[in-house]
Design a protein around this motif. Structure first.
Motif, PDB file in Angstrom:
ATOM      1  N   ASN A 356       0.650  -1.359  -0.002  1.00 33.62           N
ATOM      2  CA  ASN A 356      -0.090  -0.129  -0.064  1.00 33.62           C
ATOM      3  C   ASN A 356       0.874   1.358  -0.115  1.00 33.62           C
ATOM      4  O   ASN A 356       1.582   1.589   1.013  1.00 33.62           O
ATOM      5  N   GLU A 357       1.056   1.788  -1.104  1.00 31.21           N
ATOM      6  CA  GLU A 357       1.875   2.896  -1.273  1.00 31.21           C
ATOM      7  C   GLU A 357       1.422   4.245  -0.615  1.00 31.21           C
ATOM      8  O   GLU A 357       2.095   5.238  -0.539  1.00 31.21           O
ATOM      9  N   ILE A 358      -0.074   4.265  -0.475  1.00 28.23           N
ATOM     10  CA  ILE A 358      -0.750   5.426   0.057  1.00 28.23           C
ATOM     11  C   ILE A 358      -0.864   5.442   1.620  1.00 28.23           C
ATOM     12  O   ILE A 358      -1.923   4.546   1.944  1.00 28.23           O
ATOM     13  N   GLU A 359       0.160   5.733   2.208  1.00 29.64           N
ATOM     14  CA  GLU A 359       0.110   5.385   3.871  1.00 29.64           C
ATOM     15  C   GLU A 359       0.147   7.041   4.564  1.00 29.64           C
ATOM     16  O   GLU A 359       0.220   7.806   3.840  1.00 29.64           O
ATOM     17  N   ASN A 360      -0.427   6.982   5.700  1.00 26.12           N
ATOM     18  CA  ASN A 360      -0.208   8.122   6.771  1.00 26.12           C
ATOM     19  C   ASN A 360       1.361   8.355   6.938  1.00 26.12           C
ATOM     20  O   ASN A 360       2.063   7.378   7.043  1.00 26.12           O
ATOM     21  N   PRO A 361       1.574   9.655   6.975  1.00 20.55           N
ATOM     22  CA  PRO A 361       2.938  10.071   7.505  1.00 20.55           C
ATOM     23  C   PRO A 361       3.005   9.702   8.853  1.00 20.55           C
ATOM     24  O   PRO A 361       2.232   9.635   9.566  1.00 20.55           O
ATOM     25  N   ILE A 373      -6.764  25.704  -2.038  1.00 22.21           N
ATOM     26  CA  ILE A 373      -6.131  24.572  -2.504  1.00 22.21           C
ATOM     27  C   ILE A 373      -5.329  24.575  -3.891  1.00 22.21           C
ATOM     28  O   ILE A 373      -5.602  25.525  -4.552  1.00 22.21           O
ATOM     29  N   ARG A 374      -4.098  24.075  -3.772  1.00 19.69           N
ATOM     30  CA  ARG A 374      -3.256  24.414  -4.946  1.00 19.69           C
ATOM     31  C   ARG A 374      -2.602  23.189  -5.497  1.00 19.69           C
ATOM     32  O   ARG A 374      -2.075  22.366  -4.709  1.00 19.69           O
ATOM     33  N   TYR A 375      -2.647  22.941  -6.593  1.00 18.07           N
ATOM     34  CA  TYR A 375      -2.015  22.064  -7.420  1.00 18.07           C
ATOM     35  C   TYR A 375      -0.707  22.687  -8.092  1.00 18.07           C
ATOM     36  O   TYR A 375      -0.836  23.709  -8.758  1.00 18.07           O
ATOM     37  N   LYS A 376       0.367  22.182  -7.632  1.00 17.41           N
ATOM     38  CA  LYS A 376       1.617  22.734  -8.108  1.00 17.41           C
ATOM     39  C   LYS A 376       2.364  21.837  -9.069  1.00 17.41           C
ATOM     40  O   LYS A 376       2.930  20.780  -8.472  1.00 17.41           O
ATOM     41  N   HIS A 377       2.315  22.021 -10.308  1.00 17.30           N
ATOM     42  CA  HIS A 377       3.155  21.368 -11.141  1.00 17.30           C
ATOM     43  C   HIS A 377       3.025  19.618 -11.128  1.00 17.30           C
ATOM     44  O   HIS A 377       3.905  19.021 -10.990  1.00 17.30           O
ATOM     45  N   VAL A 378       1.714  19.236 -11.104  1.00 17.37           N
ATOM     46  CA  VAL A 378       1.456  18.028 -10.918  1.00 17.37           C
ATOM     47  C   VAL A 378       1.405  17.129 -12.142  1.00 17.37           C
ATOM     48  O   VAL A 378       0.721  17.676 -13.280  1.00 17.37           O
ATOM     49  N   TRP A 379       2.157  16.022 -12.040  1.00 20.91           N
ATOM     50  CA  TRP A 379       2.184  15.085 -13.137  1.00 20.91           C
ATOM     51  C   TRP A 379       1.934  13.734 -12.572  1.00 20.91           C
ATOM     52  O   TRP A 379       2.079  13.386 -11.641  1.00 20.91           O
ATOM     53  N   PHE A 380       0.832  12.961 -13.237  1.00 18.65           N
ATOM     54  CA  PHE A 380       0.583  11.693 -12.716  1.00 18.65           C
ATOM     55  C   PHE A 380       0.056  10.956 -13.849  1.00 18.65           C
ATOM     56  O   PHE A 380      -0.314  11.296 -15.091  1.00 18.65           O
ATOM     57  N   ALA A 381       0.352   9.567 -13.694  1.00 18.39           N
ATOM     58  CA  ALA A 381       0.088   8.639 -14.670  1.00 18.39           C
ATOM     59  C   ALA A 381      -0.235   7.156 -13.952  1.00 18.39           C
ATOM     60  O   ALA A 381       0.321   6.913 -13.074  1.00 18.39           O
ATOM     61  N   TYR A 382      -1.230   6.585 -14.727  1.00 19.08           N
ATOM     62  CA  TYR A 382      -1.641   5.263 -14.131  1.00 19.08           C
ATOM     63  C   TYR A 382      -0.445   4.350 -14.244  1.00 19.08           C
ATOM     64  O   TYR A 382      -0.164   3.362 -13.335  1.00 19.08           O
ATOM     65  N   GLN A 383      -0.119   4.171 -15.420  1.00 19.31           N
ATOM     66  CA  GLN A 383       1.016   2.906 -15.696  1.00 19.31           C
ATOM     67  C   GLN A 383       2.193   3.770 -16.349  1.00 19.31           C
ATOM     68  O   GLN A 383       3.270   4.185 -15.536  1.00 19.31           O
ATOM     69  N   SER A 384       2.227   3.909 -17.520  1.00 13.95           N
ATOM     70  CA  SER A 384       3.245   4.487 -18.238  1.00 13.95           C
ATOM     71  C   SER A 384       3.054   5.961 -18.996  1.00 13.95           C
ATOM     72  O   SER A 384       3.895   6.916 -18.862  1.00 13.95           O
ATOM     73  N   ASP A 385       1.926   5.957 -19.422  1.00 12.57           N
ATOM     74  CA  ASP A 385       1.576   7.330 -20.232  1.00 12.57           C
ATOM     75  C   ASP A 385       0.965   8.538 -19.099  1.00 12.57           C
ATOM     76  O   ASP A 385       0.119   8.195 -18.426  1.00 12.57           O
ATOM     77  N   TRP A 386       1.409   9.640 -19.333  1.00 10.85           N
ATOM     78  CA  TRP A 386       1.040  10.694 -18.423  1.00 10.85           C
ATOM     79  C   TRP A 386      -0.495  10.924 -18.644  1.00 10.85           C
ATOM     80  O   TRP A 386      -0.945  11.367 -19.835  1.00 10.85           O
ATOM     81  N   VAL A 387      -1.235  11.111 -17.539  1.00  7.43           N
ATOM     82  CA  VAL A 387      -2.498  11.392 -17.770  1.00  7.43           C
ATOM     83  C   VAL A 387      -2.882  12.861 -17.304  1.00  7.43           C
ATOM     84  O   VAL A 387      -3.648  13.645 -18.112  1.00  7.43           O
ATOM     85  N   LEU A 417      -6.984  12.646  -7.265  1.00  4.57           N
ATOM     86  CA  LEU A 417      -5.681  12.975  -6.417  1.00  4.57           C
ATOM     87  C   LEU A 417      -5.860  13.720  -5.266  1.00  4.57           C
ATOM     88  O   LEU A 417      -5.140  13.679  -4.412  1.00  4.57           O
ATOM     89  N   LEU A 418      -7.135  14.661  -5.254  1.00  2.39           N
ATOM     90  CA  LEU A 418      -7.173  15.562  -4.149  1.00  2.39           C
ATOM     91  C   LEU A 418      -7.385  14.688  -2.820  1.00  2.39           C
ATOM     92  O   LEU A 418      -7.067  14.997  -1.643  1.00  2.39           O
ATOM     93  N   ILE A 424       0.537  11.166  -6.733  1.00  2.00           N
ATOM     94  CA  ILE A 424       0.918  11.674  -7.902  1.00  2.00           C
ATOM     95  C   ILE A 424       2.588  11.484  -7.837  1.00  2.00           C
ATOM     96  O   ILE A 424       3.011  11.043  -7.082  1.00  2.00           O
ATOM     97  N   GLN A 425       3.054  11.448  -9.339  1.00  2.00           N
ATOM     98  CA  GLN A 425       4.722  10.836  -9.431  1.00  2.00           C
ATOM     99  C   GLN A 425       5.469  12.275  -9.256  1.00  2.00           C
ATOM    100  O   GLN A 425       6.445  12.141  -8.683  1.00  2.00           O
ATOM    101  N   GLN A 426       4.731  13.340  -9.547  1.00  2.00           N
ATOM    102  CA  GLN A 426       5.704  14.701  -9.423  1.00  2.00           C
ATOM    103  C   GLN A 426       4.770  15.740  -9.311  1.00  2.00           C
ATOM    104  O   GLN A 426       3.550  15.782  -9.491  1.00  2.00           O
ATOM    105  N   GLY A 427       5.430  16.781  -8.393  1.00  2.00           N
ATOM    106  CA  GLY A 427       4.612  17.905  -8.024  1.00  2.00           C
ATOM    107  C   GLY A 427       4.018  17.489  -6.571  1.00  2.00           C
ATOM    108  O   GLY A 427       4.257  16.759  -6.016  1.00  2.00           O
ATOM    109  N   GLY A 428       3.142  18.327  -6.431  1.00  2.00           N
ATOM    110  CA  GLY A 428       2.290  18.540  -4.859  1.00  2.00           C
ATOM    111  C   GLY A 428       0.969  19.257  -4.976  1.00  2.00           C
ATOM    112  O   GLY A 428       0.649  19.898  -6.079  1.00  2.00           O
TER     113      GLY A 428
END
Length: 612
Positions: A356-361, A373-387, A417-418, A424-428
Motif C-alpha cells: 500500500n503505497e498510500i500511507e499516513n505520514p 487548494i493548490r495544485y503545483k506542477h502536478v504530473w500523474f500516470a496510472y501506468q506509463s503514459d502521463w494522464v 488525486l485531491l 502523484i509522481q511529480q509535483g504536489g
C-alpha cells in the motif's frame, strides 16, 4: 514443512491456550492407548495359559534393574495373585473391565484434544477473513483496477476454506500425529528394539512413495483456484451487466463462455480429486504390506524360538504397530490438504501482502482549511503514459470551480488525486501550503464530500445510507438533510419510511432518487470541500431539476469542484478550467471563454448540436 510453519506462525499466536490444551490431551490419549492395549498381553496369557513362570514382587527402587523390567515383573506378579485369589474367569473379567475403563479415558481425552482444536480452526478462518476485508479497505483504488472482483470474492471464500482445511491438517500433523507416533515408537522399542529397527527401515520407504504422489498437487491446486476465481469474476460481470446481456440477446454467448470455463475447472478438479483420493488406498495398501512383512519377520523369530519376543507380546507389538499406521496415513492425507491450502494461501497473500503505497505520514501535520487548494506542477500516470501534465491550479476557499473537457482529458483524475485515491509522481497538492501527503488520510478525507455520477448506495435503510460515515446522527438531522436534498417526500412514501431497505445498490429507487440520497449523505457530512463528479449527467430533465435544486443548496458556502459534461450546469461557476489531453488549456468565466473561440467554445457548440 516450511510453508506449514509459516502459516501457523502467522495465525496461531492468539490461540496458544488452545494449542497447549490440544497438545496435552493428545499426549494423554497416546499414553492411555498404550496402557489400554497392554491389557491384551495378560488377557492372552490367561486365555491360552502361555505364561507359567512364577513371579515375586520387586521393589520399585531395586538397583541394577530397569524400570520397564520392574513394571512388567510386578504387573505379572499382580495378575498371578488375582488368578490365585479369584480364578482365571474372574481375572479375565477384571482385566476386561480395566480395558473398558482405560478405553473410556482414552476416547475422552481424544475428544478433548479435538474439542480444543475447534476454536483454533474457526478463529483462524475468522482472522484471515477479517485481515482480507481490512486489507481491501486499506488498499488504494488503483490495486482493484488490476484485479477482478470475482477473483477477490473467490479468495475470501473458497481459498480461505482451503486454508482452514490446511490449518486443521497441520494441527493434526504437528500436535497429534507426531505425539502418537513417538509414544508408540518408544513402546515398540521397549518391547523389541531389534524388531523396531527392522520396522524403521520400512516406514521411510512408505513415506517416500506417498510423498512422490503428492508432489504436483500444490501447483495443480493453484491453477484450479485461479480458474475458480475467473468463474467468480464472470458471475460478478453477469450480475452487473444483466440488463445489457438481455438487451443484446447475448445470453447464449455468456452461457457458452461460463460453460467453457466451468468445464475446464471440472477437469482440473477431477485431476486433483483423483490424486487426492489415491492417498487412502495407497496408504492402506502400503500399511498392510508393511504389517504383513513385520508379521512374517516377527513370526519367524517366535517360531525359531530365539527368545527375542513371546507370542502374546508380539501380538501386542503388532497392535501398537498397527496403531502407528493410522497416524502415518493421516500424515499422507494431511500432506495433500496442506498442499492445497498452501496454494490457496499464495493467492490470499496476493491481497494480504500487497504493498500500500498510500500511507499516513509518521509525523502528520494538523490540517485546517482556511485559504486555498493548490495544485503545483502536478504530473500523474496510472501506468506509463502521463494522464496529467504539469497542472497548476489554485482554488480559493468558498469558491466554485468547474473542470470541463472531453472524455479522457483527466478531469476525474484531478479530483481523485485531491482525495489521495492515487498518489502523484511529480509535483504536489497543497491545502493551505500543507502537502496533502503530510496529513492523515482520515483528516484529509474528513474535509471532502463526494457526489458522483453513479450514486453508490448500500443494501440498507434510507437512514443508514444517509448517515453513512457520520457518527452519532439523530433522526432529525437525517430528515433535515433529506429535506434539503428533496428526498424526504419520496422516502416517507415508502412502507417503512427512513427504515425502508433500498435494495442492492439502491435498486428499488430511480436514478434521480438515488442521486438525491447521495446528496443528502453529503449534506449531512457537511464537508468544507465538495466534489461533484458528473452529478446530473445520467438523469432525465425532471430528475435533473430536482437534483440540481438539491445541489444548489449543497454548494452554498463551500469550496466546490464540479466536473460536468452538461455545460449549462456550470455557467455560474467562479472559474471554469478547460482540460485537453491532460493539460489545462483555458480558464476563465463562461462568457470570456466562449468568446475566445477555443476549446471551450467547441465543447459548447458540440453539446448544442447534440441536443438538437
Amino acid at each position: 514443512m516450511k510453508g506449514i510453519f509459516k502459516i501457523l506462525k502467522r495465525f496461531l499466536p492468539p490461540y496458544k491456550k488452545y494449542v497447549v490444551l490440544t497438545f496435552i490431551f493428545n499426549i494423554l490419549t497416546a499414553i492411555l492407548n498404550v496402557f489400554s492395549l497392554a491389557t491384551i498381553i495378560p488377557i492372552l496369557q490367561v486365555l491360552f495359559k502361555i505364561n507359567t513362570a512364577t513371579y515375586e514382587f520387586i521393589s520399585w527402587h531395586t538397583p541394577g534393574v530397569s524400570f520397564m523390567d520392574i513394571l512388567l515383573n510386578n504387573g505379572y506378579w499382580y495378575i498371578t495373585q488375582l488368578i490365585e485369589t479369584y480364578g482365571s474367569s474372574q481375572t479375565l473379567l477384571i482385566l476386561s473391565t480395566v480395558l473398558v475403563i482405560m478405553t473410556f479415558f482414552k476416547t475422552s481425552t481424544a475428544y478433548l484434544g479435538s474439542y480444543f482444536t475447534i476454536p483454533i480452526r474457526t478463529g483462524v478462518v475468522k482472522d484471515i477473513r477479517n485481515q482480507i476485508n481490512d486489507k481491501i479497505l486499506a488498499l488504494p483504488i488503483g490495486f482493484f483496477t488490476e484485479e477482478h472482483k470475482g477473483d477477490i470474492l473467490a479468495r475470501i471464500s473458497g481459498d480461505v476454506n482451503e486454508v482452514e482445511n490446511s490449518i486443521m491438517s497441520s494441527l493434526d500433523m504437528l500436535f497429534k500425529n507426531p505425539i502418537l507416533i513417538l509414544i508408540y515408537l518408544c513402546t515398540m522399542i521397549a518391547l523389541s528394539w531389534q524388531l523396531t529397527l527392522f520396522v524403521l527401515v520400512l516406514l521411510p520407504i512408505m513415506g517416500y512413495v506417498m510423498g512422490a504422489v503428492g508432489k504436483t498437487l500444490k501447483r495443480k491446486s493453484f491453477e484450479a483456484q485461479n480458474k475458480w476465481g475467473e468463474l467468480m469474476s464472470q458471475v460478478e460481470e453477469t450480475l452487473s451487466g444483466l440488463r445489457i446481456i438481455k438487451a443484446f440477446n447475448a445470453e447464449n454467448k455468456i452461457s457458452e463462455r461460463f460453460r467453457k470455463g466451468s468445464d475446464e475447472f471440472k477437469k482440473m478438479s477431477n485431476r486433483i480429486a483423483r490424486r487426492q483420493y489415491l492417498a487412502h488406498p495407497m496408504s492402506e495398501f502400503l500399511g498392510t504390506l508393511t504389517v504383513a512383512i513385520v508379521l512374517w519377520f516377527g513370526g519367524s523369530l517366535i517360531l525359531e524360538g530365539n527368545g527375542l519376543i513371546d507370542a502374546a507380546t508380539f501380538i501386542y507389538y503388532l497392535t501398537i504397530f498397527y496403531s502407528i499406521i493410522n497416524p502415518a496415513k493421516d500424515f499422507s492425507k494431511s500432506a495433500y490438504a496442506i498442499q492445497r491450502g498452501l496454494a490457496s494461501m499464495d493467492r490470499i497473500d496476493r491481497i494480504l501482502k500487497a504493498q500500500n503505497e498510500i500511507e499516513n505520514p509518521k509525523n502528520p501535520k494538523k490540517l485546517q482549511f482556511e485559504s486555498a487548494i493548490r495544485y503545483k506542477h502536478v504530473w500523474f500516470a496510472y501506468q506509463s503514459d502521463w494522464v496529467l501534465k504539469d497542472i497548476d491550479l489554485v482554488i480559493p476557499k468558498g469558491k466554485t470551480i468547474a473542470i470541463v473537457g472531453e472524455s479522457g482529458s483527466g478531469k476525474s483524475t484531478m479530483v481523485d488525486l485531491l482525495s489521495r485515491f492515487y498518489d502523484i509522481q511529480q509535483g504536489g497538492i497543497y491545502i493551505d501550503d500543507i502537502n496533502i501527503k503530510d496529513v492523515t488520510l482520515h483528516d484529509l478525507r474528513s474535509l471532502i464530500g463526494y457526489v458522483s455520477q453513479e450514486a453508490i448506495l448500500f443494501n440498507d435503510t434510507f437512514f443508514n445510507n444517509i448517515a453513512f460515515g457520520t457518527e452519532n446522527v439523530t433522526q432529525e438531522e437525517v430528515e433535515k438533510a433529506a429535506r434539503i436534498a428533496n428526498a424526504h417526500e419520496f422516502i416517507m412514501a415508502t412502507e417503512h419510511g427512513y427504515q425502508t431497505i433500498i435494495g442492492d445498490r439502491g435498486g428499488k429507487l430511480s436514478g434521480g432518487q438515488r442521486q438525491r440520497i447521495s446528496i443528502a449523505r453529503a449534506i449531512l457530512k457537511d464537508p468544507q470541500i465538495l466534489i461533484l463528479d458528473e452529478a446530473t449527467s445520467a438523469l432525465d430533465t425532471a430528475s435533473e431539476r430536482l437534483v440540481q435544486e438539491a445541489l444548489d443548496q449543497l454548494v452554498k458556502n463551500r469550496t466546490t469542484i464540479t466536473i460536468a459534461h452538461r455545460l449549462s450546469t456550470i455557467k455560474n461557476a467562479d472559474e471554469i478550467y478547460v482540460m485537453h489531453e491532460g493539460k489545462i488549456v483555458e480558464h476563465g468565466h463562461h462568457d470570456e471563454l466562449y468568446a475566445q473561440n477555443g476549446y471551450y467554445q467547441k465543447l459548447c457548440n458540440a453539446q448544442i448540436d447534440f441536443n438538437r
